[in-house]
Design an enzyme around this catalytic site. Structure first.
Site, PDB file in Angstrom:
ATOM      1  N   GLU A 156       0.814  -1.213   0.000  1.00 36.12           N
ATOM      2  CA  GLU A 156       0.000   0.000   0.000  1.00 36.12           C
ATOM      3  C   GLU A 156       0.852   1.269   0.000  1.00 36.12           C
ATOM      4  OE1 GLU A 156      -0.620  -2.734   1.585  1.00 36.12           O
ATOM      5  OE2 GLU A 156      -2.690  -3.258   1.120  1.00 36.12           O
ATOM      6  N   HIS A 202     -11.232  -6.512   9.215  1.00 37.10           N
ATOM      7  CA  HIS A 202     -11.989  -6.338   7.969  1.00 37.10           C
ATOM      8  C   HIS A 202     -13.275  -5.579   8.243  1.00 37.10           C
ATOM      9  CE1 HIS A 202      -9.293  -9.631   6.873  1.00 37.10           C
ATOM     10  NE2 HIS A 202      -9.495  -9.293   5.611  1.00 37.10           N
TER      11      HIS A 202
END
Ligand SMILES: Cc1ncc(C[n+]2csc(CCOP(=O)(O)OP(=O)(O)O)c2C)c(N)n1
Length: 675
Positions: free
Chosen positions: A414, A481
């Site tokens: 990322e 998540h």
């Protein structure tokens, strides 16, 4: 030291010498000024000048460079006016950062130099982005990034080199191995025998050279540059050198054994080259002395201009205005009417006219899809977003239509991809970076909050990047998540944060986010993707960033919320038809629509701030504080917050229900109704 002049003329050798000498002489002067307290900090590159000078000379002037704190020769090599550099270091408003940045932490578009942030490693991936832009445009150019030996231990180093290798990007990575990272010697930084060995591991070529030999550096980088352009590949160059002074002047050099200074003094890049020029009769000692006298005079002259710089008169409005790049009038055109461009102009994935039952996910998809048509320079990047269509299938079919160069699967990194996005922006591209889950942004946080967010304020460069953040819980996905992490970003000036709750807003805010030249965090609640639907026009339209939406008007209690909270509030209103609720959907969290908040407070005098994020430090606290400060006279009750429990998000669905703010909503409204 052996110099191989190849076919360089005498004039060229003399010009090279001047390039090498100038940063040395500026530094010597700066060290005097530092002692006199006229500048506040200095990172010395004495002993390492051949690297900056040689690399810069090997490039075209319009090839971007990402220097660090010891690369004065890059700045002088690009012919930056000395008085403006001096103003920068003195903290004058007329310097390159309007006095907002120190020493070498600034850039200049005009000179194709991208300034560092203190974290060092993030510089490297920016070069990937610039090189990607060159590649996409078919330009024969390279980008160059610098790192010290210490910086090679950062994850950013690994990520940037890996991306450059996997994407075949023409980037030259320069390691200046000066033996120490601040005080820590290299044997406490890495175990490989030389750093260039790492090139092989990334699948790229590499070479180790004498970084103190200006002709070696120049010749190597010229050759490497040609290789990178011709083969469309990156290259790692390890320049061996030594830092003759402390990390910065205040930190001293006690940790360095004296004999090293003596050995490296013999290899001084400036003195050796000067001796070579004298020995070969290219430039006599007397001629060298007269060049020095000329430079000295130039430095004094330029310093005199810098001393005359205007006095700092802080202007709060200017400071605040410069945090964001202005939204250009062209982009504003579509804001004049919601449905400014018919679908025929930018094809839509939705049915002709208005799709009646488009889902939330369809709104996001269509906003992205039309933006891909609208902006030929828009590049999408994310894990598994190409053939696979992304974890949630938002970009399904995009790669087939727009091609793999614009819809890019990324390695799992990322931070480097966000840095790449910034590099694309330097070259006039727009990009969207998809976080597979909002939770994973934590490993790219530095690039967002320190680089993308601050760059415009620091030196006027915009970061034209949208980060998509599939967020939120409710489906038993556990702590990593399900998080709501918008408050990590609302606290960061320089970012815009949008958070749609309806399919139509999802589309219009996506289009607005992509049109906006600033970094925009686009939060999309995963639980809404396929669970809600509504009318979405097929036209190309913006929902303006910073404008809230009144969902319904009412007299009893006001609920101010966003994202999934809007649906919880609507569900509550349906279950309690006897209560008259005013519901405000913020739609954008940064910048906030204070007028709309004020109106919503005035409507009932009883305010509930509702969000899925946890309570303490959640964005609701900010809204509640603002209302208390600005709307106190309108209140008939304390502002109440309804948020999720101050725990990580639990996996078990019953535990998660208890965790979520929704389970406490009825009680919270009830509490307000009693006032
Ligand atoms: C992420 C981060 N951690 C720590 C520091 C503090 N720091 C500044 S420079 C430096 C050493 C850097 O060493 P190297 O990369 O070898 O460059 P050099 O200063 O030797 O040129 C350290 C630890 C920092 N700037 N950024």
């Amino acid at each position: 030291m052996f110099y191989d002049r190849k076919n360089l003329t005498n004039e060229e050798l003399i010009a090279i010498y001047r390039r090498l000498l100038l940063p040395r002489m500026i530094e010597e002067k700066m060290l005097v000024l530092l002692r006199q307290g006229k500048i506040s900090k200095w990172f010395s590159g004495i002993g390492q000048e051949a690297i900056s000078a040689g690399v810069t000379m090997a490039l075209d002037q319009d090839e971007w460079m990402m220097p660090l704190h010891r690369n004065l020769g890059v700045f002088t090599g690009r012919n930056m006016p000395l008085h403006k550099l001096f103003m920068q270091w003195q903290g004058n408003k007329d310097g390159y950062s309007k006095a907002r940045e120190r020493s070498f932490h600034f850039g200049s578009r005009e000179h194709h130099i991208c300034g560092m942030i203190s974290h060092l490693g993030p510089q490297l991936a920016i070069a990937d982005g610039v090189a990607l832009a060159h590649k996409l445009k078919g330009e024969g150019k390279v980008a160059v990034a610098f790192t010290g030996d210490g910086g090679t231990s950062e994850g950013d180093f690994h990520e940037a080199l890996n991306v450059a290798a996997v994407w075949d990007l023409p980037v030259i990575f320069i390691i200046e191995n000066n033996g120490y990272g601040l005080s820590t010697p290299v044997n406490e930084q890495y175990r490989c025998s030389s750093l260039v060995e790492r090139a092989r591991g990334y699948g790229m070529e590499g070479v180790q050279i004498d970084g103190n030999n200006i002709l070696s550096v120049l010749d190597t980088i010229k050759g490497v540059r040609e290789y990178c352009i011709e083969n469309q590949k990156p290259y790692l160059v390890e320049c061996m050198t030594f830092r003759m002074r402390g990390h910065e002047e205040a930190s001293g050099t006690k940790y360095v054994p004296q004999h090293l200074f003596e050995e490296w003094k013999q290899k001084d890049p400036v003195e050796n080259f000067e001796a070579y020029l004298a020995f070969t009769g290219v430039l006599s000692r007397t001629e060298a002395d007269s060049m020095k006298a000329g430079i000295k005079e130039e430095i004094e002259r330029e310093l005199a201009i810098a001393y005359n710089a205007s006095e700092m008169i802080p202007d709060q409005a200017e400071e605040i205005a410069d945090v964001y790049a202005p939204v250009s009038p062209v982009e504003n055109l579509v804001k004049k009417g919601r449905f400014a461009e018919p679908a025929a102009v930018y094809p839509s994935l939705l049915a002709e006219g208005t799709a009646k039952e488009a889902r939330f996910i369809d709104g996001i998809r269509d906003g992205l899809y039309q933006s891909m048509h609208r902006h030929e320079n828009l590049v999408l990047m994310g894990q598994d977003i190409a053939e696979y269509g992304g974890a949630f299938k938002i970009t399904e079919g995009f790669m087939q239509e727009f091609g793999k160069s614009r819809v890019r699967n990324t390695p799992l990194c990322e931070s480097a991809i966000l840095g790449t996005a910034l590099g694309l922006s330097l070259q006039g591209f727009k990009s969207m970076v998809e976080m597979q889950f909002a939770d994973f942004v934590s490993v790219g946080l530095n690039q967002i909050v320190n680089n993308l967010a601050k760059i415009h304020y620091r030196w006027g460069q915009n970061a034209d990047v949208v980060v998509r953040m599939p967020t939120g819980g409710g489906v038993g996905a556990g702590p990593f998540h399900s998080q709501s992490n918008e408050a990590w970003f609302t606290h960061t000036p320089g970012l815009k944060v949008v958070y749609p709750s309806t399919p139509a807003d999802a589309k219009g805010l996506m289009i607005a986010a992509i049109n906006d030249p600033n970094p925009v965090m686009y939060f999309e609640h995963k639980g809404l993707y396929r669970s809600i639907s509504g009318e979405v026009p097929a036209n190309y339209y913006e929902i303006p960033i910073g404008k809230a939406r009144t969902v319904q008007e009412g007299d009893d209690v006001t609920i101010i919320t966003y994202g999934a909270g809007v649906h919880w509030a609507m569900d509550y209103a349906q279950r309690n038809p006897s209560q008259s609720l005013y519901i405000l959907d913020l739609r954008t969290l940064l910048p906030l629509d204070y007028d709309a908040i004020c109106e919503a407070v005035a409507a009932t005098g009883k305010v509930l701030v509702l969000h899925e994020d946890t309570l303490t430090g959640g964005f609701g606290g900010e809204i509640a504080a603002w209302i208390a400060e600005q709307c106190f006279s309108m209140l008939d009750a304390p502002v109440v917050r309804c948020a999720s429990l101050d725990t990580p998000v639990p996996f078990n669905i019953e535990l998660e229900k208890q965790f979520l703010a929704k389970s406490r909503l009825d009680a919270a409204v009830g509490k307000l109704l009693k006032y």
